[in-house]
Design an enzyme around this catalytic site. Structure first.
Site, PDB file in Angstrom:
ATOM      1  CE1 TYR A   4     -62.812  -5.554  17.774  1.00  0.00           C
ATOM      2  CE2 TYR A   4     -63.157  -5.266  20.163  1.00  0.00           C
ATOM      3  CZ  TYR A   4     -63.582  -5.859  19.001  1.00  0.00           C
ATOM      4  OH  TYR A   4     -64.361  -6.891  18.482  1.00  0.00           O
ATOM      5  CE  LYS A  57     -65.974  -4.886  15.996  1.00  0.00           C
ATOM      6  NZ  LYS A  57     -66.127  -5.619  14.726  1.00  0.00           N
ATOM      7  N   GLY A  62     -65.844  -9.373   9.321  1.00  0.00           N
ATOM      8  CA  GLY A  62     -64.233  -9.338   9.287  1.00  0.00           C
ATOM      9  C   GLY A  62     -63.760  -8.090   9.864  1.00  0.00           C
ATOM     10  CB  VAL A  82     -58.559  -5.056  13.758  1.00  0.00           C
ATOM     11  CG1 VAL A  82     -57.731  -5.285  14.960  1.00  0.00           C
ATOM     12  CG2 VAL A  82     -57.555  -4.897  12.762  1.00  0.00           C
ATOM     13  NE  ARG A 106     -65.836  -8.264  30.415  1.00  0.00           N
ATOM     14  CZ  ARG A 106     -65.865  -8.627  29.052  1.00  0.00           C
ATOM     15  NH1 ARG A 106     -65.295  -9.696  28.735  1.00  0.00           N
ATOM     16  NH2 ARG A 106     -66.334  -7.638  28.269  1.00  0.00           N
ATOM     17  CB  SER A 152     -67.594 -13.317  25.766  1.00  0.00           C
ATOM     18  OG  SER A 152     -67.098 -12.035  26.621  1.00  0.00           O
ATOM     19  CB  SER A 153     -69.501 -15.106  20.356  1.00  0.00           C
ATOM     20  OG  SER A 153     -70.241 -16.152  20.113  1.00  0.00           O
ATOM     21  CB  ALA A 171     -57.049 -15.670   6.852  1.00  0.00           C
TER      22      ALA A 171
HETATM   23  N1  LIG Z   1     -65.777 -13.586  19.181  1.00  0.00           N
HETATM   24  C1  LIG Z   1     -66.154 -12.633  20.227  1.00  0.00           C
HETATM   25  O1  LIG Z   1     -66.243 -12.847  21.357  1.00  0.00           O
HETATM   26  C2  LIG Z   1     -66.484 -11.199  19.706  1.00  0.00           C
HETATM   27  C3  LIG Z   1     -66.997 -10.099  20.495  1.00  0.00           C
HETATM   28  C4  LIG Z   1     -67.320  -9.017  19.999  1.00  0.00           C
HETATM   29  C5  LIG Z   1     -67.073  -8.471  18.862  1.00  0.00           C
HETATM   30  N2  LIG Z   1     -66.868  -9.671  17.852  1.00  0.00           N
HETATM   31  C6  LIG Z   1     -66.710  -9.259  16.555  1.00  0.00           C
HETATM   32  O2  LIG Z   1     -66.851 -10.343  15.547  1.00  0.00           O
HETATM   33  C7  LIG Z   1     -66.114 -10.564  14.363  1.00  0.00           C
HETATM   34  C8  LIG Z   1     -65.651 -11.857  14.324  1.00  0.00           C
HETATM   35  O3  LIG Z   1     -65.001 -12.153  15.659  1.00  0.00           O
HETATM   36  P1  LIG Z   1     -63.760 -13.385  15.727  1.00  0.00           P
HETATM   37  O4  LIG Z   1     -64.020 -13.786  17.243  1.00  0.00           O
HETATM   38  O5  LIG Z   1     -64.359 -14.360  14.637  1.00  0.00           O
HETATM   39  O6  LIG Z   1     -62.665 -12.737  15.183  1.00  0.00           O
HETATM   40  P2  LIG Z   1     -61.590 -13.514  14.290  1.00  0.00           P
HETATM   41  O7  LIG Z   1     -60.349 -12.572  14.531  1.00  0.00           O
HETATM   42  O8  LIG Z   1     -61.408 -14.961  14.480  1.00  0.00           O
HETATM   43  O9  LIG Z   1     -62.109 -13.148  12.825  1.00  0.00           O
HETATM   44  C9  LIG Z   1     -61.936 -11.886  12.243  1.00  0.00           C
HETATM   45  C10 LIG Z   1     -61.687 -12.418  10.867  1.00  0.00           C
HETATM   46  O10 LIG Z   1     -61.367 -10.918  10.128  1.00  0.00           O
HETATM   47  C11 LIG Z   1     -60.374 -11.319   9.275  1.00  0.00           C
HETATM   48  N3  LIG Z   1     -59.733 -10.226   8.766  1.00  0.00           N
HETATM   49  C12 LIG Z   1     -58.943  -9.250   9.564  1.00  0.00           C
HETATM   50  N4  LIG Z   1     -58.267  -8.230   8.655  1.00  0.00           N
HETATM   51  C13 LIG Z   1     -58.985  -8.423   7.307  1.00  0.00           C
HETATM   52  C14 LIG Z   1     -58.822  -7.822   6.315  1.00  0.00           C
HETATM   53  N5  LIG Z   1     -58.221  -6.495   6.068  1.00  0.00           N
HETATM   54  N6  LIG Z   1     -59.523  -8.051   5.346  1.00  0.00           N
HETATM   55  C15 LIG Z   1     -60.437  -9.031   5.442  1.00  0.00           C
HETATM   56  N7  LIG Z   1     -60.606  -9.882   6.264  1.00  0.00           N
HETATM   57  C16 LIG Z   1     -59.818  -9.537   7.263  1.00  0.00           C
HETATM   58  C17 LIG Z   1     -59.379 -12.386   9.953  1.00  0.00           C
HETATM   59  O11 LIG Z   1     -58.339 -12.909   8.903  1.00  0.00           O
HETATM   60  C18 LIG Z   1     -60.245 -12.941  10.653  1.00  0.00           C
HETATM   61  O12 LIG Z   1     -60.428 -14.452   9.844  1.00  0.00           O
HETATM   62  C19 LIG Z   1     -65.220  -9.496  14.969  1.00  0.00           C
HETATM   63  O13 LIG Z   1     -65.511  -8.250  14.071  1.00  0.00           O
HETATM   64  C20 LIG Z   1     -65.098  -9.100  16.029  1.00  0.00           C
HETATM   65  O14 LIG Z   1     -64.597  -7.805  16.372  1.00  0.00           O
HETATM   66  C21 LIG Z   1     -66.368 -10.807  18.417  1.00  0.00           C
END
Ligand SMILES: NC(=O)c1ccc[n+]([C@@H]2O[C@H](COP(=O)([O-])OP(=O)(O)OC[C@H]3O[C@@H](n4cnc5c(N)ncnc54)[C@H](O)[C@@H]3O)[C@@H](O)[C@H]2O)c1
Length: 280
Positions: free
Chosen positions: A142, A146, A75, A77, A180, A171-172, A38
């Site tokens: 998902y 991981k 990056g 899902v 939770r 949870s960020s 994106a």
């Molecule tokens: N925010 C949280 O609480 C949390 C918790 C556990 C793990 N995570 C992990 O941290 C990372 C970032 O989380 P986030 O909250 O910013 O999520 P988010 O969904 O906002 O960001 C993920 C990004 O990955 C991109 N993406 C998806 N498919 C893609 C592809 N095929 N090619 C390139 N880019 C692609 C999306 O466009 C998006 O901008 C993720 O891997 C998520 O699993 C986040």
């Protein structure tokens, strides 16, 4: 001290965490290559460039990583989705990241998740906290991706010496939004500080770190944070009055560490009774 002019590749740059990290790390002096499927929604910070790319596109990922000292892999899902949706970005895409790291001799920070271990029960009373070497108990496709990602890190360290840190993020978000998260919240500031410790640490090997702030209600105990010298400074406790009463009322959600993800598409008749745990 790393050479801050050697670029760091940040995937998922346009996502919530990427958008928080890009300005924080450039302000700290790092040279960033940002990428996402994106568009980057903000002004690209000084010290960074942005390239739109799909993690499924191996040659482009290899090219983007050329000359990088590290890959911060955010990056993919980031929520529970159908298997076919998760497969490309989170499994094939991760392979592209690790192959790129192997070629560049770069270290990898993998944004793993508590959902890789989500079916562990929440600790009751003063029950023991969960150590990072616990069994994987993913709570959906998902979380399974991981767990696979962490194992990919294990493989690339053992076989190729690619150093990696697997951050099991709780949870960020800007702030906790339910009860939770009093246990699982990771502040953006603690996350950014961890990235710097990761980039500066002399040796990492294959490490697993719980991605949560200094929350007294934590579920999580031992991990490898000493290898990078990271200590979280923020605490979710400051939000207890605001969110302490926000519980789902669902027995599956409230029993397991993964919360609502454990209850999605849950088809056991009841949460497994205690006396059947020997079968679990
Ligand atoms: N925010 C949280 O609480 C949390 C918790 C556990 C793990 N995570 C992990 O941290 C990372 C970032 O989380 P986030 O909250 O910013 O999520 P988010 O969904 O906002 O960001 C993920 C990004 O990955 C991109 N993406 C998806 N498919 C893609 C592809 N095929 N090619 C390139 N880019 C692609 C999306 O466009 C998006 O901008 C993720 O891997 C998520 O699993 C986040």
């Amino acid at each position: 001290m790393t050479d801050k002019t050697r670029p760091v590749l940040l995937t998922g740059a346009s996502g919530n965490l990427g958008r928080a990290l890009a300005p924080a790390l450039t302000a700290a002096g790092y040279t960033l290559r940002l990428t996402d499927i994106a568009p980057f929604p903000d002004a690209v910070p000084a010290g960074a460039t942005f390239t739109k790319a799909d993690l499924n596109d191996g040659p482009t990922i290899l090219r983007l990583a050329e000359g990088c000292q590290a890959i911060l892999h955010f990056g993919g899902v980031s929520t529970e989705q159908a298997f076919e949706v998760v497969l490309g970005p989170n499994i094939r895409g991760l392979y592209h990241i690790y192959e790129a790291a192997r070629r560049e001799r770069a270290r990898v920070l993998f944004a793993s998740s508590n959902h890789s271990i989500g079916f562990h029960e929440r600790p009751a009373g003063n029950a023991e906290l969960l150590d990072a070497d616990c069994a994987f108990r993913p709570d959906g496709f998902y979380g399974l991706s991981k767990a696979y990602g962490e194992l990919m890190g294990r493989l690339y360290w053992d076989k190729h010496g690619v150093e990696n840190l697997n951050l099991r993020i709780g949870s960020s978000f800007p702030e906790p939004v339910d009860a939770r998260m009093l246990s699982t919240w990771l502040s953006y500031a603690d996350l950014a500080r961890l990235m710097e410790r990761f980039l500066e640490a002399p040796r990492i090997g294959h490490a697993v770190v719980w991605g949560a702030s200094k929350n007294p209600a934590t579920y999580w105990g031992g991990d490898h944070r000493d290898r990078i010298g990271w200590e979280p400074q923020d605490t979710a406790e400051a939000f207890r009055d605001k969110v302490g009463g926000k519980v789902s009322g669902d027995p599956v959600t409230e029993r397991y560490q993964g919360g609502g993800y454990t209850a999605m598409d849950y088809t056991r008749e009841t949460p497994s009774p205690k006396d059947q745990f020997s079968l679990d």
